[in-house]
Write a protein that holds these residues in place. Sequence first.
Motif, PDB file in Angstrom:
ATOM      1  N   TYR A  27      31.101  54.080  58.255  1.00 34.96           N
ATOM      2  CA  TYR A  27      32.334  54.800  58.615  1.00 34.96           C
ATOM      3  C   TYR A  27      32.084  56.318  58.657  1.00 34.96           C
ATOM      4  CZ  TYR A  27      34.022  50.306  56.919  1.00 34.96           C
ATOM      5  OH  TYR A  27      34.208  48.958  56.710  1.00 34.96           O
ATOM      6  N   ASN A  30      35.135  58.615  59.165  1.00 35.04           N
ATOM      7  CA  ASN A  30      36.220  58.528  58.177  1.00 35.04           C
ATOM      8  C   ASN A  30      35.749  59.006  56.820  1.00 35.04           C
ATOM      9  OD1 ASN A  30      38.229  57.336  59.890  1.00 35.04           O
ATOM     10  ND2 ASN A  30      36.988  55.495  59.850  1.00 35.04           N
ATOM     11  N   GLU A  32      37.252  60.411  54.514  1.00 35.13           N
ATOM     12  CA  GLU A  32      38.163  60.179  53.385  1.00 35.13           C
ATOM     13  C   GLU A  32      37.815  58.890  52.651  1.00 35.13           C
ATOM     14  OE1 GLU A  32      40.083  58.210  56.934  1.00 35.13           O
ATOM     15  OE2 GLU A  32      39.196  60.174  56.598  1.00 35.13           O
ATOM     16  N   LEU A  33      37.081  57.988  53.282  1.00 37.79           N
ATOM     17  CA  LEU A  33      36.671  56.745  52.626  1.00 37.79           C
ATOM     18  C   LEU A  33      35.509  56.966  51.664  1.00 37.79           C
ATOM     19  CD1 LEU A  33      36.662  54.244  55.649  1.00 37.79           C
ATOM     20  CD2 LEU A  33      38.484  54.630  53.994  1.00 37.79           C
ATOM     21  N   GLY A  36      35.815  59.188  45.765  1.00 37.32           N
ATOM     22  CA  GLY A  36      36.573  58.530  44.720  1.00 37.32           C
ATOM     23  C   GLY A  36      35.664  57.654  43.878  1.00 37.32           C
ATOM     24  N   ILE A  40      38.151  52.763  43.869  1.00 38.52           N
ATOM     25  CA  ILE A  40      38.999  53.387  44.887  1.00 38.52           C
ATOM     26  C   ILE A  40      38.350  53.287  46.261  1.00 38.52           C
ATOM     27  CG2 ILE A  40      39.897  55.616  45.689  1.00 38.52           C
ATOM     28  CD1 ILE A  40      40.497  56.242  42.727  1.00 38.52           C
ATOM     29  N   ILE A  41      37.044  53.508  46.326  1.00 36.45           N
ATOM     30  CA  ILE A  41      36.345  53.415  47.613  1.00 36.45           C
ATOM     31  C   ILE A  41      36.439  51.997  48.158  1.00 36.45           C
ATOM     32  CG2 ILE A  41      34.077  53.523  48.726  1.00 36.45           C
ATOM     33  CD1 ILE A  41      33.431  55.887  46.840  1.00 36.45           C
ATOM     34  N   ARG A  43      38.749  49.786  47.570  1.00 29.76           N
ATOM     35  CA  ARG A  43      40.139  49.579  48.005  1.00 29.76           C
ATOM     36  C   ARG A  43      40.403  50.272  49.337  1.00 29.76           C
ATOM     37  NH1 ARG A  43      43.780  51.532  43.716  1.00 29.76           N
ATOM     38  NH2 ARG A  43      42.851  49.804  42.599  1.00 29.76           N
ATOM     39  N   LYS A  44      39.897  51.507  49.506  1.00 26.73           N
ATOM     40  CA  LYS A  44      40.096  52.239  50.759  1.00 26.73           C
ATOM     41  C   LYS A  44      39.445  51.512  51.934  1.00 26.73           C
ATOM     42  CE  LYS A  44      40.173  56.999  48.996  1.00 26.73           C
ATOM     43  NZ  LYS A  44      39.407  58.260  49.058  1.00 26.73           N
ATOM     44  N   VAL A  45      38.227  51.017  51.728  1.00 27.82           N
ATOM     45  CA  VAL A  45      37.513  50.323  52.797  1.00 27.82           C
ATOM     46  C   VAL A  45      38.250  49.039  53.170  1.00 27.82           C
ATOM     47  CG1 VAL A  45      35.387  49.087  53.368  1.00 27.82           C
ATOM     48  CG2 VAL A  45      35.262  51.321  52.279  1.00 27.82           C
ATOM     49  N   ASN A  47      41.432  48.341  52.779  1.00 21.47           N
ATOM     50  CA  ASN A  47      42.670  48.706  53.471  1.00 21.47           C
ATOM     51  C   ASN A  47      42.391  49.153  54.902  1.00 21.47           C
ATOM     52  OD1 ASN A  47      44.391  48.116  51.342  1.00 21.47           O
ATOM     53  ND2 ASN A  47      44.323  50.188  50.525  1.00 21.47           N
ATOM     54  N   PHE A  48      41.339  49.922  55.098  1.00 24.11           N
ATOM     55  CA  PHE A  48      40.970  50.382  56.432  1.00 24.11           C
ATOM     56  C   PHE A  48      40.658  49.187  57.334  1.00 24.11           C
ATOM     57  CE2 PHE A  48      37.774  51.778  59.520  1.00 24.11           C
ATOM     58  CZ  PHE A  48      38.463  52.827  60.122  1.00 24.11           C
TER      59      PHE A  48
END
Length: 61
Positions: A27, A30, A32-33, A36, A40-41, A43-45, A47-48
């Motif tokens: 990514y 992105n 922002e991924l 953290g 958190i990373i 979870r972000k991935v 969700n993305f």
Amino acid sequence: MEDFNQLKRKLDDMENSELAEYVMKKYPENQELWYGSKKIIVRKVLNFERNLMNEKEATGQ
């Protein structure tokens, strides 16, 4: 949904440095991924990826 479980297990099994390298390569647009804690990373991935899947379903692809 199985794909998300597999992806989560894959990301959870990675060491912090492996995870950071994987996310930066997969990514690059992105940033922002990238930041953290590991939790958190992951979870972000997830969700993305879920959002991408929902967009494809909404457009009928």
